[in-house]
Design a protein around this motif. Structure first.
Motif, PDB file in Angstrom:
ATOM      1  N   CYS A   7      20.168  63.214  -9.675  1.00  0.00           N
ATOM      2  CA  CYS A   7      20.336  62.018  -9.887  1.00  0.00           C
ATOM      3  C   CYS A   7      18.753  61.391  -8.876  1.00  0.00           C
ATOM      4  CB  CYS A   7      21.307  61.853  -8.440  1.00  0.00           C
ATOM      5  SG  CYS A   7      23.233  62.036  -8.790  1.00  0.00           S
ATOM      6  N   ASN A   8      18.143  60.448  -9.631  1.00  0.00           N
ATOM      7  CA  ASN A   8      17.560  59.882  -8.633  1.00  0.00           C
ATOM      8  C   ASN A   8      17.574  58.622  -8.006  1.00  0.00           C
ATOM      9  OD1 ASN A   8      14.722  61.617 -10.182  1.00  0.00           O
ATOM     10  ND2 ASN A   8      16.401  60.632 -11.687  1.00  0.00           N
ATOM     11  N   THR A   9      17.529  58.799  -6.718  1.00  0.00           N
ATOM     12  CA  THR A   9      18.457  57.680  -5.545  1.00  0.00           C
ATOM     13  C   THR A   9      17.517  56.319  -6.136  1.00  0.00           C
ATOM     14  OG1 THR A   9      19.308  59.676  -4.572  1.00  0.00           O
ATOM     15  CG2 THR A   9      19.244  57.485  -3.758  1.00  0.00           C
ATOM     16  N   SER A  10      16.581  56.580  -6.298  1.00  0.00           N
ATOM     17  CA  SER A  10      15.491  55.029  -5.971  1.00  0.00           C
ATOM     18  C   SER A  10      15.194  55.015  -7.077  1.00  0.00           C
ATOM     19  CB  SER A  10      13.969  55.243  -5.134  1.00  0.00           C
ATOM     20  OG  SER A  10      14.412  55.759  -3.909  1.00  0.00           O
ATOM     21  N   SER A  11      15.028  55.607  -7.714  1.00  0.00           N
ATOM     22  CA  SER A  11      15.012  54.430  -9.730  1.00  0.00           C
ATOM     23  C   SER A  11      16.384  54.655 -10.385  1.00  0.00           C
ATOM     24  CB  SER A  11      14.728  55.687 -10.327  1.00  0.00           C
ATOM     25  OG  SER A  11      13.393  55.642  -9.808  1.00  0.00           O
ATOM     26  N   ASP A  12      18.267  54.377  -9.846  1.00  0.00           N
ATOM     27  CA  ASP A  12      18.761  54.738 -10.509  1.00  0.00           C
ATOM     28  C   ASP A  12      18.611  54.872 -11.765  1.00  0.00           C
ATOM     29  OD1 ASP A  12      19.436  52.917  -8.028  1.00  0.00           O
ATOM     30  OD2 ASP A  12      18.825  50.954  -8.593  1.00  0.00           O
ATOM     31  N   ASN A 264      11.165  64.977  -3.426  1.00  0.00           N
ATOM     32  CA  ASN A 264      10.914  63.775  -3.284  1.00  0.00           C
ATOM     33  C   ASN A 264       9.828  63.293  -2.757  1.00  0.00           C
ATOM     34  OD1 ASN A 264      14.507  62.700  -0.975  1.00  0.00           O
ATOM     35  ND2 ASN A 264      14.445  63.712  -3.367  1.00  0.00           N
ATOM     36  N   TYR A 265       8.573  64.189  -3.168  1.00  0.00           N
ATOM     37  CA  TYR A 265       7.041  63.376  -2.392  1.00  0.00           C
ATOM     38  C   TYR A 265       6.948  63.260  -3.482  1.00  0.00           C
ATOM     39  CZ  TYR A 265       2.787  62.955  -0.887  1.00  0.00           C
ATOM     40  OH  TYR A 265       1.255  62.219  -0.287  1.00  0.00           O
ATOM     41  N   GLY A 266       6.545  64.181  -4.997  1.00  0.00           N
ATOM     42  CA  GLY A 266       5.996  63.621  -6.115  1.00  0.00           C
ATOM     43  C   GLY A 266       6.960  63.233  -7.472  1.00  0.00           C
ATOM     44  N   ASN A 267       7.872  62.659  -6.595  1.00  0.00           N
ATOM     45  CA  ASN A 267       8.878  62.546  -8.230  1.00  0.00           C
ATOM     46  C   ASN A 267       8.900  63.135  -9.338  1.00  0.00           C
ATOM     47  OD1 ASN A 267      10.066  59.827  -6.166  1.00  0.00           O
ATOM     48  ND2 ASN A 267       8.112  58.877  -6.415  1.00  0.00           N
ATOM     49  N   SER A 268       9.206  64.354  -8.598  1.00  0.00           N
ATOM     50  CA  SER A 268       9.090  64.810  -9.942  1.00  0.00           C
ATOM     51  C   SER A 268       9.892  66.198  -9.642  1.00  0.00           C
ATOM     52  CB  SER A 268       7.854  65.955 -10.070  1.00  0.00           C
ATOM     53  OG  SER A 268       7.677  66.289  -8.777  1.00  0.00           O
ATOM     54  N   LEU A 269      10.321  67.612 -10.821  1.00  0.00           N
ATOM     55  CA  LEU A 269      11.080  68.364 -10.961  1.00  0.00           C
ATOM     56  C   LEU A 269      10.194  69.254 -10.567  1.00  0.00           C
ATOM     57  CD1 LEU A 269      13.889  70.133 -10.773  1.00  0.00           C
ATOM     58  CD2 LEU A 269      13.186  69.508 -13.439  1.00  0.00           C
ATOM     59  N   ILE A 270       9.863  70.145  -9.605  1.00  0.00           N
ATOM     60  CA  ILE A 270       9.064  72.082  -9.932  1.00  0.00           C
ATOM     61  C   ILE A 270      10.603  72.437 -10.612  1.00  0.00           C
ATOM     62  CG2 ILE A 270       8.615  73.655  -8.358  1.00  0.00           C
ATOM     63  CD1 ILE A 270       8.220  70.869  -6.354  1.00  0.00           C
ATOM     64  N   LYS A 286      12.208  58.649  -9.049  1.00  0.00           N
ATOM     65  CA  LYS A 286      12.414  58.143  -8.068  1.00  0.00           C
ATOM     66  C   LYS A 286      13.220  58.999  -6.711  1.00  0.00           C
ATOM     67  CE  LYS A 286       8.850  54.085  -7.889  1.00  0.00           C
ATOM     68  NZ  LYS A 286       9.430  52.957  -7.649  1.00  0.00           N
ATOM     69  N   GLU A 287      12.783  60.055  -5.729  1.00  0.00           N
ATOM     70  CA  GLU A 287      13.572  60.377  -5.190  1.00  0.00           C
ATOM     71  C   GLU A 287      14.699  61.267  -5.213  1.00  0.00           C
ATOM     72  OE1 GLU A 287      16.420  59.061  -1.086  1.00  0.00           O
ATOM     73  OE2 GLU A 287      15.554  57.554  -2.273  1.00  0.00           O
ATOM     74  N   PRO A 288      14.336  62.574  -6.221  1.00  0.00           N
ATOM     75  CA  PRO A 288      15.102  63.314  -7.129  1.00  0.00           C
ATOM     76  C   PRO A 288      16.902  64.128  -6.014  1.00  0.00           C
ATOM     77  CG  PRO A 288      13.313  64.079  -7.178  1.00  0.00           C
ATOM     78  CD  PRO A 288      13.433  62.822  -6.137  1.00  0.00           C
ATOM     79  N   ASN A 289      17.483  63.556  -5.807  1.00  0.00           N
ATOM     80  CA  ASN A 289      18.654  64.535  -4.672  1.00  0.00           C
ATOM     81  C   ASN A 289      18.908  64.686  -5.714  1.00  0.00           C
ATOM     82  OD1 ASN A 289      18.653  63.093  -1.835  1.00  0.00           O
ATOM     83  ND2 ASN A 289      18.199  61.303  -3.196  1.00  0.00           N
TER      84      ASN A 289
END
Length: 294
Positions: A7-12, A264-270, A286-289
């Motif tokens: 889920c990318n909360t700020s990217s919908d 959340n800071y880098g808008n990425s998957l580590i 943005k903001e992966p949750n």
């Protein structure tokens, strides 16, 4: 092929990531009435169910066609969702309740009061129990999913962000984040039968998510304000290793030798290789949750 859904909360949108070649596909959510805010996620049959915190709804996503099929209004601030017997249990953070939604008939069938600002829910199909972390009341609610009734409330540490039932159905593990306090957070183990505390283990700053590996008897904890992952040996009751991944790690899942961590800071998957101890990063939204594996 295995897929990770984030889920990318700020990217919908929800990211579908192939664990074979790490290809990334966006599944956009309906935003006709403003922001959606996908936050929590789980799988159900051939679908993904997403709890949307901004427009107070859930989405049904077809994982074959990678499209949002349906969207239903649930209640104020949907934080998380899990499924038991074709019923979705949705945590509503601002109404302090769990909404039970029939996924077959697509109707709300019950509202269950819980603690203040519930943040997540995790359900064990075997024990027929669910656990809900209530951030503002510093407690975990124990839900009887067969009767849709709260059995108990367990007092825990400050600002619990996550509570899970281990896959062996022996423990409840709680992330006690201590958000806003000048001290590290911890994870606490409780007996699933007696609901009694077993041990509290200090980890890093603001632990927000935990994954339990039943085979290795290890917990992997994301420390949001520290940029680290704590590895905790449950049998020894201590943190045995800390991994520096940077950013603001939130959701965490393990598959084989790899940890998958939303930053959340880098808008990425580590993607962290536990054996080789190296890191690969994939840009997502943005903001992966919330995240789940299918």
């Amino acid at each position: 092929m295995d897929y990770l859904y984030v889920c990318n909360t700020s990217s919908d949108f929800v990211s579908q990531i192939s664990l074979g070649d790490y290809s990334h596909k966006k599944i956009c959510l309906n935003s006709k009435e403003g922001r959606v805010g996908p936050h929590g996620i789980c799988s159900w049959k051939s679908e993904i169910i997403v709890a949307n915190s901004y427009n107070n709804s859930i989405s049904k996503i077809d994982i074959v066609d990678c499209v949002e099929k349906e969207n239903y209004y649930i209640g104020i601030h949907c934080n998380d969702v899990d499924v038991f017997n074709n019923h979705a249990y949705i945590v509503c953070g601002e109404s302090n309740s769990i909404i039970v939604f029939d996924l077959v008939t697509n109707v709300i069938i019950q509202e269950i009061p819980c603690g203040n600002m519930p943040h997540n829910i995790d359900i064990s199909r075997k024990s027929e129990l669910g656990v809900i972390a209530n951030m503002q009341s510093d407690c975990v609610s124990i839900l009887d999913c067969a009767k849709n009734d709260i059995l108990a409330s367990i007092k825990v540490g400050a600002y619990p962000t996550k509570a899970i039932i281990t896959s062996d159905n022996k423990y409840i593990i709680v992330c006690e984040s201590n958000l806003g306090l000048d001290k590290v957070g911890s994870i606490t183990l409780f007996d699933l039968v007696k609901f009694k505390k077993i041990i509290t283990i200090k980890v890093g700053k603001a632990p927000v998510d935990v994954y339990y590996d039943y085979v290795e008897k290890m917990c992997f904890v994301s420390n949001f304000l520290e940029g680290t992952i704590s590895i905790v040996d449950i049998s020894e009751g201590k943190e045995v290793r800390k991994i520096k991944v940077g950013g603001m790690p939130r959701g965490i899942i393990k598959k084989g030798r790899y940890l998958y961590i939303g930053n959340n800071y880098g808008n990425s998957l580590i993607i962290y290789d536990i054996y080789k101890m190296n890191i690969k990063t994939i840009p997502i939204g943005k903001e992966p949750n919330g995240m789940t594996l299918v």
